[in-house]
Design an enzyme around this catalytic site. Structure first.
Site, short mmCIF file in Angstrom:
data_model
loop_
_atom_site.label_atom_id
_atom_site.label_comp_id
_atom_site.label_asym_id
_atom_site.label_seq_id
_atom_site.Cartn_x
_atom_site.Cartn_y
_atom_site.Cartn_z
N ALA A 132 0.95 -1.37 0.12
CA ALA A 132 -0.03 0.05 0.02
C ALA A 132 0.84 1.19 -0.01
O ALA A 132 1.96 1.04 0.41
CB ALA A 132 -0.85 -0.07 1.27
N THR A 133 0.34 2.38 -0.46
CA THR A 133 0.98 3.59 -0.37
C THR A 133 -0.08 4.45 0.07
O THR A 133 -1.27 4.58 0.08
CB THR A 133 1.27 4.13 -1.86
OG1 THR A 133 2.05 3.10 -2.53
CG2 THR A 133 1.98 5.35 -2.12
N ASP A 241 -0.11 -5.48 16.38
CA ASP A 241 0.82 -4.78 15.85
C ASP A 241 1.29 -3.50 16.65
O ASP A 241 1.27 -2.70 15.85
CB ASP A 241 0.68 -4.80 14.43
CG ASP A 241 1.98 -4.49 13.62
OD1 ASP A 241 3.10 -4.66 14.24
OD2 ASP A 241 1.99 -3.79 12.46
#
Length: 474
Positions: A132-133, A241
């Protein structure tokens, strides 16, 4: 004449016009009312039913009544402004006039809408990861800044499961300390998640203010982190995370949990979870040793690591090589290597860091897949302040950190319980009464303190935490 005028003024909240070419027999306009026009008494008879000798006087009275002195072509605008209702020929069949439908839809087909790619303008790239960007963007719908997480789709692989998981979880999470998902845009080539824009994260904030944060700010950041975690843990969601890069910080100091790509929403604990979760520096020892039987305690270890890092100014367990090296750093309690000692030698040592685990300190550790006693040097536990001296400068900080950093998972303090720890006793009581969507900064006395020192350091795109990071905010 006066009697007729008074009668008309009393009943003129409803007026009927007869227009041959309008497609309507009667148009009933109810001024500032949403009540429906029903029955013959709600409609005044048209002029052609009034006797000839009174028609002129009625016409003069109508033309002098300002709100309705409008050409027939402006009736629609009156309807819109005054919550009008319309009795049409087609009302008996239950169908709405096509003309009315068009008038009732104010938005143009070409105007920006949610769910459309062209409703957002990309301003600049914020970061790029493996799939992803992230861009800073602007909504053409409401003009607000947003963060666009553009996920590339490939025909062979389809939509990444992490993106599907993140979108599905965040759609149901509404909390001031969790990043808000505004919109989802799906095209043939990409899946774009549109988030609220938050200008920095805790990693960048700590790099800008090295050497440890202001103790009052640490307390506010930790309270918000626990508040967000308590919310998702009560809904059986694990973040999996936690790290400073995934904690966004607004310009007012509001902390928001972000990046739910590894999160799970299932009944917990579960035996089906992966042990390939959490960036190495913030991964608990049970998961490092191969455990997949974990619950919310997984996230609480990360909270302890982040808490120490905010106070001390350095990562608690910065492993540089592999899992073995990471475990050595966790078990290391002093720089002096010692031989195995009976556990009674450590009796009365509270607020200790770790030491090499045994069945006495960690029931079941020998059954974990990757635990090999001969691989680990035996270290004794010691006070946390001996490893991180700044914990000793803040009331109750050392005790709270020790409750998070427990090798035995079931001994770790929960997020909900931690919110009521003595460490937070100086905060205003109103903070525990706030609704989920209210920021702690809505309480007037709550605000960030100025940090001492400044730096232009920023997080690198590939950190030394044992894996690459996109350095993106989402």
């Amino acid at each position: 004449m006066k009697k007729l005028r008074r009668t008309l003024s009393e009943s003129f909240s409803r007026i009927a016009f007869k227009k041959e070419d309008s497609g309507f027999d009667e148009i009933c306009v109810t001024k500032m009312s949403t009540r429906s026009c029903q029955g013959s008494d709600s409609v005044i008879k048209p002029l052609d039913t009034i006797p000839e000798d009174r028609k002129v006087r009625v016409q003069r009275t109508q033309s002098g009544f300002d709100p309705f002195e409008k050409p027939a072509g402006q009736v629609k605008r009156v309807h819109s402004e005054n919550n009008a209702c319309i009795n049409a020929k087609s009302s008996s069949s239950g169908k709405e006039s096509p003309k009315l439908r068009r008038h009732s839809s104010p938005s143009s087909p070409t105007s920006p809408k949610f769910g459309k790619a062209d409703s957002y303008e990309k301003l600049e790239k914020l970061g790029e990861g493996s799939y992803a960007t992230v861009y800073k963007g602007k909504s053409k719908v409401n003009g607000k800044l947003v963060a666009l997480k553009v996920i590339r789709l490939q025909e062979e692989e389809g939509t990444p499961f992490t993106a599907i998981r993140e979108a599905s979880l965040l759609k149901g999470l509404k909390h001031s300390n969790i990043v808000l998902l505004h919109d989802i845009i799906h095209t043939k080539e990409t899946l774009t998640l549109v988030f609220e824009y938050v200008h920095t994260d805790l990693c960048q904030y700590m790099d800008k203010h090295p050497g440890g944060l202001h103790p009052d700010n640490v307390r506010l950041f930790l309270f918000q982190l626990l508040r967000g975690l308590s919310y998702i843990h009560q809904r059986y969601i694990l973040h999996r995370d936690l790290k400073p890069q995934n904690l966004l910080i607004s310009d007012t100091g509001e902390l928001k949990l972000a990046d739910f790509g590894l999160a799970r929403a299932k009944s917990v604990p579960s035996h089906t979870y992966s042990n390939e979760v959490v960036t190495l520096w913030y991964r608990p020892p049970d998961v490092l040793l191969g455990s997949t039987d974990y619950s919310t305690c997984l996230d609480m270890w990360g909270v302890g690591c982040i808490f120490v890092e905010m106070i001390q100014g350095v990562a608690a367990f910065p492993g540089m090589k592999d899992i073995q090296d990471q475990l050595e750093r966790i078990f290391l309690a002093s720089m002096l290597e010692i031989t195995k000692l009976p556990m009674e030698s450590f009796a009365g040592l509270d607020n200790t860091v770790l030491g090499t685990p045994s069945e006495d300190t960690w029931p079941g550790v020998h059954s974990l897949p990757h635990f090999k006693p001969d691989r680990f040097t035996v270290y004794s536990p010691k006070k946390l302040r001996q490893a991180w001296n700044k914990l000793g400068y803040v009331d109750h900080a050392e005790e709270l950190a020790s409750r998070f950093l427990q090798c035995f998972p079931k001994n770790r303090l929960s997020a909900q319980a931690a919110l009521h720890h003595e460490y937070f006793s100086h905060l205003p009581p109103r903070l525990w009464e706030l609704p989920d969507m209210s920021s702690i900064f809505t309480v007037p006395t709550v605000k960030l303190q100025p940090e001492s020192g400044d730096s232009i350091q920023v997080c690198s795109k590939t950190n030394s935490h044992g894996k690459a990071t996109s350095n993106s905010k989402h």
